[in-house]
Design an enzyme around this catalytic site. Sequence first.
Site, PDB file in Angstrom:
ATOM      1  N   LYS A  38     -24.893 -75.570 -44.936  1.00  0.00           N
ATOM      2  CA  LYS A  38     -26.192 -76.208 -44.686  1.00  0.00           C
ATOM      3  C   LYS A  38     -26.144 -77.004 -43.370  1.00  0.00           C
ATOM      4  CE  LYS A  38     -24.718 -79.931 -47.769  1.00  0.00           C
ATOM      5  NZ  LYS A  38     -24.711 -80.368 -49.183  1.00  0.00           N
ATOM      6  N   ARG A 135     -30.271 -86.153 -59.039  1.00  0.00           N
ATOM      7  CA  ARG A 135     -30.794 -85.683 -57.764  1.00  0.00           C
ATOM      8  C   ARG A 135     -31.550 -84.394 -58.028  1.00  0.00           C
ATOM      9  NH1 ARG A 135     -26.745 -85.218 -52.643  1.00  0.00           N
ATOM     10  NH2 ARG A 135     -26.552 -83.158 -53.553  1.00  0.00           N
ATOM     11  N   TYR A 261     -25.239-102.572 -21.211  1.00  0.00           N
ATOM     12  CA  TYR A 261     -26.489-103.228 -21.606  1.00  0.00           C
ATOM     13  C   TYR A 261     -26.201-104.483 -22.413  1.00  0.00           C
ATOM     14  CZ  TYR A 261     -29.514 -99.242 -20.363  1.00  0.00           C
ATOM     15  OH  TYR A 261     -30.210 -98.274 -19.704  1.00  0.00           O
ATOM     16  N   MET A 309     -27.547 -94.227 -23.977  1.00  0.00           N
ATOM     17  CA  MET A 309     -28.005 -92.899 -24.376  1.00  0.00           C
ATOM     18  C   MET A 309     -27.070 -91.810 -23.851  1.00  0.00           C
ATOM     19  SD  MET A 309     -31.613 -90.971 -23.629  1.00  0.00           S
ATOM     20  CE  MET A 309     -32.652 -92.203 -24.391  1.00  0.00           C
TER      21      MET A 309
HETATM   22  C1  LIG Z   1     -23.405 -80.460 -49.653  1.00  0.00           C
HETATM   23  C2  LIG Z   1     -23.045 -79.967 -51.006  1.00  0.00           C
HETATM   24  C3  LIG Z   1     -21.768 -79.441 -51.263  1.00  0.00           C
HETATM   25  C4  LIG Z   1     -20.639 -79.538 -50.261  1.00  0.00           C
HETATM   26  O1  LIG Z   1     -20.147 -80.851 -50.288  1.00  0.00           O
HETATM   27  P1  LIG Z   1     -18.891 -81.321 -49.400  1.00  0.00           P
HETATM   28  O2  LIG Z   1     -18.674 -82.704 -49.848  1.00  0.00           O
HETATM   29  O3  LIG Z   1     -19.313 -81.218 -47.979  1.00  0.00           O
HETATM   30  O4  LIG Z   1     -17.765 -80.405 -49.709  1.00  0.00           O
HETATM   31  C5  LIG Z   1     -21.547 -78.847 -52.496  1.00  0.00           C
HETATM   32  N1  LIG Z   1     -22.524 -78.807 -53.445  1.00  0.00           N
HETATM   33  C6  LIG Z   1     -23.741 -79.336 -53.237  1.00  0.00           C
HETATM   34  C7  LIG Z   1     -24.755 -79.284 -54.332  1.00  0.00           C
HETATM   35  C8  LIG Z   1     -24.044 -79.949 -52.028  1.00  0.00           C
HETATM   36  O5  LIG Z   1     -25.252 -80.510 -51.843  1.00  0.00           O
END
Ligand SMILES: *Cc1c(COP(=O)(O)O)cnc(C)c1O
Length: 370
Positions: A38, A135, A261, A309
Amino acid sequence: MDPFLAGSYLTVDLGALQENYRFLSSQSEMAECAAVVKADAYGLGLKEVGLALDAAGCRKFFVALPSEAVRLRKYLPAAEIFVLGGLFDGAENIYIDERITPVLNCLDEINRWSKATKEHGPLSAMIHLDTGITRLGLLQSDIEELNRNPHWLDGLEIRYIISHLACADTPEHPHNDFQLSELHRLRALLPPALHDVPVSFTNSCGIFLGPDFQFDLLRPGIALYGGNPVPGQKNPMKQVIHLQGKVLQVHDVDSKNAVGYGATWRCKENARVATVSVGYADGYFRALGDVGECAIENNKVSVIGRVSMDMISIDVTGLSEDKCQRGTLVSLIGGAIDLDELATQAGTISYELLTALGHRSHRRYINAVQ
Ligand SMILES: *Cc1c(COP(=O)(O)O)cnc(C)c1O
């Protein structure tokens, strides 16, 4: 992009990524290992990461959103692609056309996917149980309703039951065992047709909680990309990224001068200060001002003053002049700078550093084994 036009360089070691995949696979004799890709493969590049993991033998990929799944499908025509975010309203036909498998997170999604099978024939899916993170996923009351309406599953080929751990990065946390027992309990309450469906439970850290947690399909993300899945212990993963910035100017500062800054950093004695062309627009967190560490070769140096930046200042007083000149490369993440340690200095976690990596760096992908 021409490397001469860039202020920073991001090297992604796809060979190390592939080794990490194989190492994680080897942590379980029984379970298959998927990959979570993702958020553009945690900022490292969905296409390059997807192709490299495919070449390493990975056949199952998780993304968060259908848009990410559609993109990944272009690169991996044969992979199995699962959308953690669920079945998005109105996107059913795209899931079907692109052969994308939704993780069904609620009864409404189960219903809508089952309805789609009336027109299209059997469709595959995963079902998500919420065992204590609140969740996504079915709760006990949902499971009871599903039992009263078993026809809601008609036409669905449920490939896996999945659940997600809230505290896997803290192995001694009692919530891990609680979620494991909830998973067993809720699974036994599912309609009989789902009793023998395989299970996917562990993210990166969860894999290291031991065989009771591993079940049938591992779901690592961050560990593939070099994050430490066993916090507090030596990181068993290979470093995958190296972000380097280029020194634009070196100053011999007299004691009256301030740096950056806000003039927050003041030279106590005569100092040498180098200006490096990376800043918060490149994903170098502003919170690292005055606290971050970077490195020239293996010499650690401190970030001084605020992060701008496009630039940071570093204190190179302790280095000989030839070690730090215009054009010298400074390791910002990777090299001598540990990803997780830097994240701690920035008050965050490795995940946020990686997904914040900007797109102004010159990117180089190396060592992929086809
Ligand atoms: C993002 C996610 C993972 C991977 O988690 P990591 O901690 O990056 O290994 C696995 N399962 C779900 C449901 C996630 O949202």
